[in-house]
Design a protein around this motif. Structure first.
Motif, short mmCIF file in Angstrom:
data_model
loop_
_atom_site.label_atom_id
_atom_site.label_comp_id
_atom_site.label_asym_id
_atom_site.label_seq_id
_atom_site.Cartn_x
_atom_site.Cartn_y
_atom_site.Cartn_z
N GLN A 49 0.82 -1.21 0.00
CA GLN A 49 0.00 0.00 0.00
C GLN A 49 0.86 1.26 0.00
N GLU A 50 2.02 1.22 0.70
CA GLU A 50 2.89 2.39 0.75
C GLU A 50 3.28 2.81 -0.67
N LYS A 51 3.67 1.84 -1.50
CA LYS A 51 4.10 2.14 -2.86
C LYS A 51 2.94 2.66 -3.68
N SER A 52 1.76 2.11 -3.48
CA SER A 52 0.60 2.51 -4.30
C SER A 52 0.16 3.94 -4.02
N LEU A 53 0.52 4.49 -2.86
CA LEU A 53 0.09 5.84 -2.51
C LEU A 53 1.06 6.91 -2.98
N ILE A 54 2.21 6.51 -3.47
CA ILE A 54 3.22 7.47 -3.89
C ILE A 54 2.97 7.86 -5.35
N PRO A 55 3.02 9.15 -5.68
CA PRO A 55 2.87 9.54 -7.09
C PRO A 55 3.83 8.78 -7.98
N PRO A 56 3.39 8.34 -9.16
CA PRO A 56 4.23 7.49 -10.01
C PRO A 56 5.60 8.08 -10.31
N ALA A 57 5.67 9.40 -10.59
CA ALA A 57 6.96 9.99 -10.93
C ALA A 57 7.93 9.91 -9.76
N LEU B 125 21.92 9.58 -1.60
CA LEU B 125 21.30 9.65 -0.28
C LEU B 125 20.52 10.95 -0.12
N PHE B 126 21.10 12.04 -0.57
CA PHE B 126 20.45 13.35 -0.45
C PHE B 126 19.16 13.38 -1.27
N ASN B 127 19.25 12.95 -2.52
CA ASN B 127 18.07 13.00 -3.39
C ASN B 127 16.97 12.06 -2.91
N LEU B 128 17.36 10.88 -2.39
CA LEU B 128 16.35 9.98 -1.85
C LEU B 128 15.71 10.58 -0.60
N ALA B 129 16.50 11.27 0.20
CA ALA B 129 15.94 11.97 1.36
C ALA B 129 14.92 13.01 0.93
N MET B 130 15.20 13.72 -0.15
CA MET B 130 14.22 14.69 -0.67
C MET B 130 12.91 14.01 -1.02
N ASP B 131 13.01 12.84 -1.66
CA ASP B 131 11.79 12.14 -2.04
C ASP B 131 10.99 11.70 -0.82
N TYR B 132 11.68 11.18 0.21
CA TYR B 132 10.95 10.78 1.41
C TYR B 132 10.32 11.98 2.11
N ALA B 133 11.02 13.11 2.11
CA ALA B 133 10.43 14.32 2.69
C ALA B 133 9.21 14.76 1.89
N THR B 134 9.29 14.61 0.57
CA THR B 134 8.18 15.00 -0.30
C THR B 134 6.93 14.19 -0.01
N ILE B 135 7.11 12.91 0.35
CA ILE B 135 5.94 12.07 0.65
C ILE B 135 5.67 12.03 2.16
N ASP B 136 6.25 13.01 2.88
CA ASP B 136 5.99 13.21 4.31
C ASP B 136 6.45 12.05 5.19
N ASP B 137 7.55 11.43 4.81
CA ASP B 137 8.19 10.44 5.69
C ASP B 137 9.47 11.06 6.23
N ARG C 269 10.78 24.32 -0.61
CA ARG C 269 11.55 23.18 -1.10
C ARG C 269 11.18 21.92 -0.32
N PRO C 270 11.65 20.74 -0.76
CA PRO C 270 11.14 19.48 -0.20
C PRO C 270 11.28 19.31 1.31
N PHE C 271 12.30 19.89 1.94
CA PHE C 271 12.51 19.65 3.36
C PHE C 271 11.72 20.59 4.26
N LYS C 272 10.82 21.33 3.69
CA LYS C 272 10.01 22.26 4.49
C LYS C 272 9.26 21.53 5.59
N SER C 273 8.83 20.29 5.33
CA SER C 273 8.02 19.55 6.31
C SER C 273 8.80 19.17 7.56
#
Length: 407
Positions: A10-18, A40-52, A78-82
């Protein structure tokens, strides 16, 4: 090595495809290079973008162990705002900025009073002693003389111009090359507005439109020239590079899609043998004759990721690192004799208080000129800019590259 934080169920299905696709690509990089700081930095941005935020912080702390100077304290939005107020995040920022103090060497040489111009690119004509500045917000090109006098070289939408990005001058042939992109989905005649526009500097007339193919994906970003006047331009959305002739229209595919992920800044070696293309996790070296692509090797403590402008200068590369990985810094990377690797790096400018998302520049002699404060993050959701009273004059700064000690 197993994937770092694999996405399942379910985690994967909730993430925007891009985002999911991007995360998968980064997982593949880390599977073979587990401590790659840029991945590592770019993957961290993605996790921050999906609020993890927890996973984002874990990855950022691992990234910081490389001591590259990459700093996630990005501008608002930017992505780390959260996670911007998380104590772990604040502690990490403090550590990074303690290790990497501010370096300010540039000086303001011009002020552009059209505050809502939103310039992405700048080029210099040494014969006319004029800077040419692009405009994302106003879809035009501004000519700024060395005495500060500014006027439109091309007015808004003229010749079909849309959002103007990278540009460069061929002083010998009196040509200005300009990237035009159109992101508004319902804009009229989009297909006729997205490409590389070529202008005669003497007359101002449009020589050729080197348009993207119909229904092409992605968008063009930056442009560089070889000694015979051919232009190479990056497609950031697809990882392609195209080539264009100064003598006829049309874009020739030079590098296939995904050759350089998120291809951005681009430079040509003085002998016309190599292209250097800035990408997601580093700079790619491209043999022009064989079109062979490989990332430049480098020590782990050096980051050449996410460079916007990129310039070849005295057997080194100079790049402006974009705000995804730093609030704003200019780097110089010294190359090995075979130009296969970065041997050492030098921070030429960082944490300048007037910086507000600098992007690309113009290499003139021993100096890099660039707009220090385009103010991209002031842009509203509808693409418009705030009133000039809420903005600042645009500072065009000169940064002397010169010779100095590198770290």
């Amino acid at each position: 090595m197993a994937s770092l934080y694999p996405l399942v169920g379910q985690e994967k299905s909730l993430i925007p495809p891009a985002i999911a696709q991007e995360m998968h690509a980064l997982q593949e990089i880390l599977a073979s290079d587990p401590e790659n700081p840029a991945a590592l930095f770019n993957l961290a941005m993605d996790y921050a973008t999906i609020d993890d935020g927890g996973k984002a912080l874990d990855l950022l702390e691992r990234m910081a162990e490389a001591h590259t100077g990459m700093d996630p304290k990005a501008p608002a939005g930017r992505p780390f705002k959260s996670i911007a107020n998380n104590p772990r995040f604040l502690s990490l920022i403090a550590q990074i900025e303690k290790e990497n103090p501010a370096i300010v060497r540039s000086t303001t040489v011009l002020l552009i009073h059209e505050r809502d111009l939103l310039p992405e690119g700048i080029a210099y004509d040494p014969i006319g002693e004029t800077f040419y500045v692009s405009s994302i917000s106003k879809h035009k090109i501004v000519a700024v003389r060395s005495d500060g006098f500014a006027k439109d070289f091309k007015s808004s939408g003229q010749d079909g111009l849309c959002e103007t990005f990278g540009l460069t001058v061929d002083a010998k042939r009196r040509i200005l090359w300009v990237v035009s992109d159109c992101f508004a989905p319902n804009a009229p005649n989009n297909a006729e507005r997205m490409g590389l526009f070529q202008y005669d500097l003497k007359t101002g007339t449009l020589r050729f439109k080197h348009l993207l193919p119909p229904n092409a994906k992605g968008f063009l970003n930056d442009v560089a020239l070889n000694s015979v006047g051919e232009a190479f331009t990056t497609n950031t959305g697809t990882g392609e590079v195209f080539r264009a002739s100064p003598n006829h229209d049309g874009l020739e595919p030079f590098l296939q899609p995904n050759s350089v992920i998120q291809a951005n800044g681009i430079a040509v070696s003085p002998d016309d043998k190599l292209l250097f293309v800035a990408g997601w996790t580093g700079v790619a070296r491209v043999d022009i004759a064989t079109r062979q692509v490989r990332l430049l090797a480098k020590p782990r403590a050096i980051s050449d990721a996410n460079l916007d402008g990129l310039y070849f200068y005295q057997d080194s590369l100079v790049g402006i690192q974009n705000p995804d990985v730093h609030p704003g810094r200019v780097m110089r990377y010294y190359l090995s004799p075979d130009r296969n690797a970065i041997t050492r790096a030098e921070v030429r400018e960082a944490y300048n208080p007037i910086f507000d998302i600098p992007t690309t520049g113009a290499l003139v002699g021993d100096s890099l000129f660039f707009a220090a404060n385009p103010q991209f993050d002031k842009r509203k959701e509808d693409g418009s800019m705030p009133p000039p009273s809420e903005l600042q004059d645009i500072h065009v700064v000169q940064l002397k590259l010169g010779q100095s000690r590198s770290r």
